[in-house]
Design an enzyme around this catalytic site. Sequence first.
Site, PDB file in Angstrom:
ATOM      1  N   GLU A   4       0.676 -28.509 -61.251  1.00  0.00           N
ATOM      2  CA  GLU A   4       1.665 -27.752 -61.951  1.00  0.00           C
ATOM      3  C   GLU A   4       2.030 -28.346 -63.079  1.00  0.00           C
ATOM      4  O   GLU A   4       2.481 -29.508 -63.070  1.00  0.00           O
ATOM      5  CB  GLU A   4       2.895 -27.457 -60.986  1.00  0.00           C
ATOM      6  CG  GLU A   4       4.122 -26.675 -61.765  1.00  0.00           C
ATOM      7  CD  GLU A   4       3.718 -25.382 -62.383  1.00  0.00           C
ATOM      8  OE1 GLU A   4       4.010 -25.439 -63.459  1.00  0.00           O
ATOM      9  OE2 GLU A   4       3.085 -24.605 -61.619  1.00  0.00           O
ATOM     10  N   ASN A  43      -1.765 -31.121 -66.691  1.00  0.00           N
ATOM     11  CA  ASN A  43      -2.314 -29.963 -67.362  1.00  0.00           C
ATOM     12  C   ASN A  43      -3.679 -29.420 -67.005  1.00  0.00           C
ATOM     13  O   ASN A  43      -4.687 -30.381 -67.028  1.00  0.00           O
ATOM     14  CB  ASN A  43      -2.316 -29.943 -69.202  1.00  0.00           C
ATOM     15  CG  ASN A  43      -2.500 -28.840 -69.899  1.00  0.00           C
ATOM     16  OD1 ASN A  43      -3.247 -27.896 -69.303  1.00  0.00           O
ATOM     17  ND2 ASN A  43      -1.859 -28.616 -71.097  1.00  0.00           N
ATOM     18  N   TYR A  96       6.149 -15.154 -55.965  1.00  0.00           N
ATOM     19  CA  TYR A  96       6.027 -14.264 -56.756  1.00  0.00           C
ATOM     20  C   TYR A  96       5.255 -13.031 -56.088  1.00  0.00           C
ATOM     21  O   TYR A  96       5.936 -11.782 -56.437  1.00  0.00           O
ATOM     22  CB  TYR A  96       5.237 -14.587 -58.200  1.00  0.00           C
ATOM     23  CG  TYR A  96       6.069 -15.257 -59.211  1.00  0.00           C
ATOM     24  CD1 TYR A  96       7.006 -14.746 -59.768  1.00  0.00           C
ATOM     25  CD2 TYR A  96       5.500 -16.461 -59.551  1.00  0.00           C
ATOM     26  CE1 TYR A  96       7.683 -15.376 -60.954  1.00  0.00           C
ATOM     27  CE2 TYR A  96       6.208 -17.126 -60.482  1.00  0.00           C
ATOM     28  CZ  TYR A  96       7.389 -16.613 -61.148  1.00  0.00           C
ATOM     29  OH  TYR A  96       7.937 -17.273 -62.342  1.00  0.00           O
ATOM     30  N   GLU A  97       4.461 -13.084 -55.362  1.00  0.00           N
ATOM     31  CA  GLU A  97       3.793 -12.207 -54.540  1.00  0.00           C
ATOM     32  C   GLU A  97       4.900 -11.486 -53.662  1.00  0.00           C
ATOM     33  O   GLU A  97       4.855 -10.208 -53.644  1.00  0.00           O
ATOM     34  CB  GLU A  97       2.867 -12.590 -53.476  1.00  0.00           C
ATOM     35  CG  GLU A  97       2.027 -11.754 -52.790  1.00  0.00           C
ATOM     36  CD  GLU A  97       0.815 -12.392 -52.266  1.00  0.00           C
ATOM     37  OE1 GLU A  97       0.163 -11.647 -51.303  1.00  0.00           O
ATOM     38  OE2 GLU A  97       0.572 -13.542 -52.295  1.00  0.00           O
ATOM     39  N   GLU A 118      -4.890 -25.617 -56.235  1.00  0.00           N
ATOM     40  CA  GLU A 118      -4.133 -24.669 -56.793  1.00  0.00           C
ATOM     41  C   GLU A 118      -3.771 -24.914 -58.327  1.00  0.00           C
ATOM     42  O   GLU A 118      -2.931 -25.876 -58.160  1.00  0.00           O
ATOM     43  CB  GLU A 118      -3.177 -24.013 -55.981  1.00  0.00           C
ATOM     44  CG  GLU A 118      -2.420 -22.808 -56.346  1.00  0.00           C
ATOM     45  CD  GLU A 118      -1.167 -22.427 -55.688  1.00  0.00           C
ATOM     46  OE1 GLU A 118      -0.692 -21.408 -55.686  1.00  0.00           O
ATOM     47  OE2 GLU A 118      -0.668 -23.493 -55.215  1.00  0.00           O
ATOM     48  N   LYS A 126      -0.992 -10.499 -74.781  1.00  0.00           N
ATOM     49  CA  LYS A 126      -1.448 -10.385 -76.344  1.00  0.00           C
ATOM     50  C   LYS A 126      -2.707 -11.007 -76.569  1.00  0.00           C
ATOM     51  O   LYS A 126      -3.133 -11.833 -76.010  1.00  0.00           O
ATOM     52  CB  LYS A 126      -0.572 -10.985 -77.105  1.00  0.00           C
ATOM     53  CG  LYS A 126       0.920 -10.401 -77.418  1.00  0.00           C
ATOM     54  CD  LYS A 126       2.041 -11.077 -78.280  1.00  0.00           C
ATOM     55  CE  LYS A 126       3.161 -10.390 -78.202  1.00  0.00           C
ATOM     56  NZ  LYS A 126       4.226 -10.905 -78.965  1.00  0.00           N
ATOM     57  N   ASP A 173      -0.267  -9.503 -59.731  1.00  0.00           N
ATOM     58  CA  ASP A 173       0.155  -8.119 -59.480  1.00  0.00           C
ATOM     59  C   ASP A 173      -0.032  -7.558 -60.972  1.00  0.00           C
ATOM     60  O   ASP A 173       0.299  -6.210 -61.137  1.00  0.00           O
ATOM     61  CB  ASP A 173       1.832  -7.930 -59.184  1.00  0.00           C
ATOM     62  CG  ASP A 173       2.655  -8.684 -60.500  1.00  0.00           C
ATOM     63  OD1 ASP A 173       2.178  -9.530 -61.201  1.00  0.00           O
ATOM     64  OD2 ASP A 173       3.620  -7.928 -60.812  1.00  0.00           O
ATOM     65  N   THR A 185       2.723 -15.883 -52.108  1.00  0.00           N
ATOM     66  CA  THR A 185       3.438 -16.900 -53.058  1.00  0.00           C
ATOM     67  C   THR A 185       4.842 -16.267 -53.072  1.00  0.00           C
ATOM     68  O   THR A 185       5.225 -15.120 -52.629  1.00  0.00           O
ATOM     69  CB  THR A 185       2.886 -16.985 -54.407  1.00  0.00           C
ATOM     70  OG1 THR A 185       3.125 -15.697 -54.984  1.00  0.00           O
ATOM     71  CG2 THR A 185       1.162 -17.149 -54.152  1.00  0.00           C
ATOM     72  N   ASP A 188       0.201 -16.718 -65.418  1.00  0.00           N
ATOM     73  CA  ASP A 188       0.790 -15.952 -66.681  1.00  0.00           C
ATOM     74  C   ASP A 188      -0.218 -15.095 -67.552  1.00  0.00           C
ATOM     75  O   ASP A 188      -1.417 -15.472 -67.737  1.00  0.00           O
ATOM     76  CB  ASP A 188       1.329 -17.183 -67.649  1.00  0.00           C
ATOM     77  CG  ASP A 188       2.058 -16.453 -68.920  1.00  0.00           C
ATOM     78  OD1 ASP A 188       1.813 -15.270 -69.293  1.00  0.00           O
ATOM     79  OD2 ASP A 188       3.002 -17.058 -69.382  1.00  0.00           O
TER      80      ASP A 188
END
Length: 217
Positions: free
Chosen positions: A69, A96, A193-194, A44, A122, A154, A191, A118
């Site tokens: 991460e 990274n 955030y989910e 992941e 832009k 999302d 997750t 993320d």
Amino acid sequence: MRMRNKPWAKEKMMEYPQYVIQNPEEHRGKWKELFEKEAPLHIEIGTGKGRFITEMAKAHPDTNFIGIELSDNVLVSALDRLIEAEVPNLKLLNVNAKNLPQYFEEGEVDRIYLNFSDPWPKTRHEKRRLTYKDFLALYESILKPNGEIHFKTDNQGLFEYSLVSFSHYGLLLNYVSLDLHNSGMEGNIMTEYEEKFSNKGNRIYRCEAQFPDGQRA
């Protein structure tokens, strides 16, 4: 949301080398040796606080998992989850994702998860999106032939962009859901955030994209 600085995070991760792997480039091509048993390897990218990858490791003991991460302030929370869970089929990397080929050799990984990355909305930041073509090339270089990317977000704009990016790169779209939580899919692991975004009424988008066998140069 700004993440609180945890100056002690790196020191704590150093205290658990069995979970947060130091010098991961030394294990390139040999990751199976760090796990209790040889099994398919799923990673992941952007594992955050580790809820998804830890629960996946619990639910799928016959698969080995690595959570990646970049932020040590975030990864230390995933470490806490792993310490509590004590699952033998999960390791963490504080690296990274741009350097993936330094840590995994060609064909070493079976599947990649991208969860709530993320969106970098832009246009000038397009190259930072984890579904941009340059990242897809990195993924292809470490995945087995027919390896898969499982992607959740999302953000409708990022999802639409990613479907186009996958298609232009030549990936096969095996599964696309425009409303995951009302799709009837079984076994979905959320997750942090989910859960947060779903509770706000946001739709969750998901797709499974596959590199066709023989595409790699």
